[in-house]
Motif scaffolding. Sequence first.
Motif, mmCIF file in Angstrom:
data_model
loop_
_atom_site.group_PDB
_atom_site.id
_atom_site.type_symbol
_atom_site.label_atom_id
_atom_site.label_comp_id
_atom_site.label_asym_id
_atom_site.label_seq_id
_atom_site.Cartn_x
_atom_site.Cartn_y
_atom_site.Cartn_z
ATOM 1 N N SER A 20 0.858 -1.182 0.000
ATOM 2 C CA SER A 20 0.000 0.000 0.000
ATOM 3 C C SER A 20 0.895 1.232 0.000
ATOM 4 O O SER A 20 2.042 1.194 0.472
ATOM 5 C CB SER A 20 -0.909 0.022 1.226
ATOM 6 O OG SER A 20 -0.147 0.075 2.421
ATOM 7 N N SER A 72 -6.842 1.239 1.228
ATOM 8 C CA SER A 72 -8.260 1.010 0.916
ATOM 9 C C SER A 72 -8.429 0.569 -0.530
ATOM 10 O O SER A 72 -9.294 -0.263 -0.840
ATOM 11 C CB SER A 72 -9.064 2.281 1.187
ATOM 12 O OG SER A 72 -8.581 3.359 0.398
ATOM 13 N N GLU A 101 -7.473 -3.166 -0.826
ATOM 14 C CA GLU A 101 -8.527 -4.072 -0.370
ATOM 15 C C GLU A 101 -9.668 -4.148 -1.369
ATOM 16 O O GLU A 101 -10.276 -5.207 -1.557
ATOM 17 C CB GLU A 101 -9.024 -3.633 1.009
ATOM 18 C CG GLU A 101 -7.972 -3.748 2.101
ATOM 19 C CD GLU A 101 -7.281 -5.106 2.111
ATOM 20 O OE1 GLU A 101 -7.987 -6.139 2.106
ATOM 21 O OE2 GLU A 101 -6.031 -5.150 2.120
#
Length: 451
Positions: free
Chosen positions: A278, A299, A302
């Motif tokens: 990330s 985010s 995911e």
Amino acid sequence: MSKDATFDLVIHAERAVFPGGIDSARIGVRDGRTVEIARGGDELSGTASAGVDVIEVGSDEVLLPGLVDTHVHVNDPGRAEWEGFASATRAAAAGGVTTIVDMPLNSLPPTVDVAALETKREVAGPKAFVDVGFWGGAIPGNTSELRPLHEAGVYGFKCFLEDSGVEEFPPLEPAEMQTDMAEIASFDGMLIVHAEDHEVMTGAPKNSGPKFSDFLAARPREAENVAIARVIDAARATGARAHILHLSSADALEQIAAAKAEGIKLTVETCPHYLVFSAEEIPDGATTHKCCPPIREESNREALWQGLIDGTIDCIVSDHSPSTAELKLLDTGDFGAAWGGISSLQLGLSLVWTEAAKRGIDLAEVVRWMSAAPAAVARVENKGAIAEGNDADFAVFSPDEEWTVRASDLYHRNQISAYDARTVRGRVTRTLLRGAPVDFDEPRGTLLTAR
């Protein structure tokens, strides 16, 4: 199969990954092909020839189909100091990958006509440790070369909608992309697209220096979202098969799902680095982690995983895009000037399995994303599954073994890795190509031709 048929290899596995899940198996191989499979404790009906090899897969191991990686930049000939067929295909074999499809850049010449394809085949043939297929390239002015390349056996055609990073492979304008799609649709080919929009990129902040946040701002999600919309529009207008390369922006998932529901012939891939990293964890100056499009926020990562789970994203491939250490500018950490690319051909299965297991995803699903699905997208025949009639390509995988990546141990020509010192779960212990263990001193891969 007749009772008097013989095998030259038999494999016994308590756990083997099949298209429908994991089962015990006895597998009979002859002349490099899987000719019989007995599952769930059944015995093979054929017989073993004298001196037959028998492989016993350990109780702590799983037999997998050889992985299929349809996004590999080998760069040979012309930039073989970045990577070459011998080093890349050794790395592939060490990672359980038995088939790669090579990108039409950054080799010199790029694979944009039949003569260049033949040059690449001549170079690859004596060096390949796994099976190798080839993509063609779609660049400004070569529309007339697309059908001859298709007839010569490329699996499809790659184009960019933004600067590729090398001057000999310029991007297409959206109108020419649609023109090429129409030509490609006429012979049921496929256009694979690096989808970042040039106009959006032109309006984005310019990037230089070591701050990863500046690099991320220079390649915004909107550039991907707009470019993907352009690809969908062109595929709708022409009826062509289109494929989105290395999806990074999860914002595009909704329009991708809608296009698929509409019946547009669209497929999508993502890559290990987008599923592992990330943006929040990448240090400033860590140009080992530069790739285009970039690694985005947690985010977003995911959401990409959810896109795989629900089927919006079809497959996972490496986008193995190596370079020399000098081009990564490790001394200055300048994201603006450093070469963009992450090398993970040898590591993909372990990386993805590590993250998938944390999310409760079965190994069989990971293998489908990395073997059957890319083979289906590119129409690579007789690969991607343990099935009668397929090539006897296998990887033996120890799913619970934990180990630490050391860049110096990798087969890639330039031992630079964003994953150096990372602990992963699962290790490939053996790889078989057409029924024989890969010999890292003797290349015997086959050059594949699309049908």
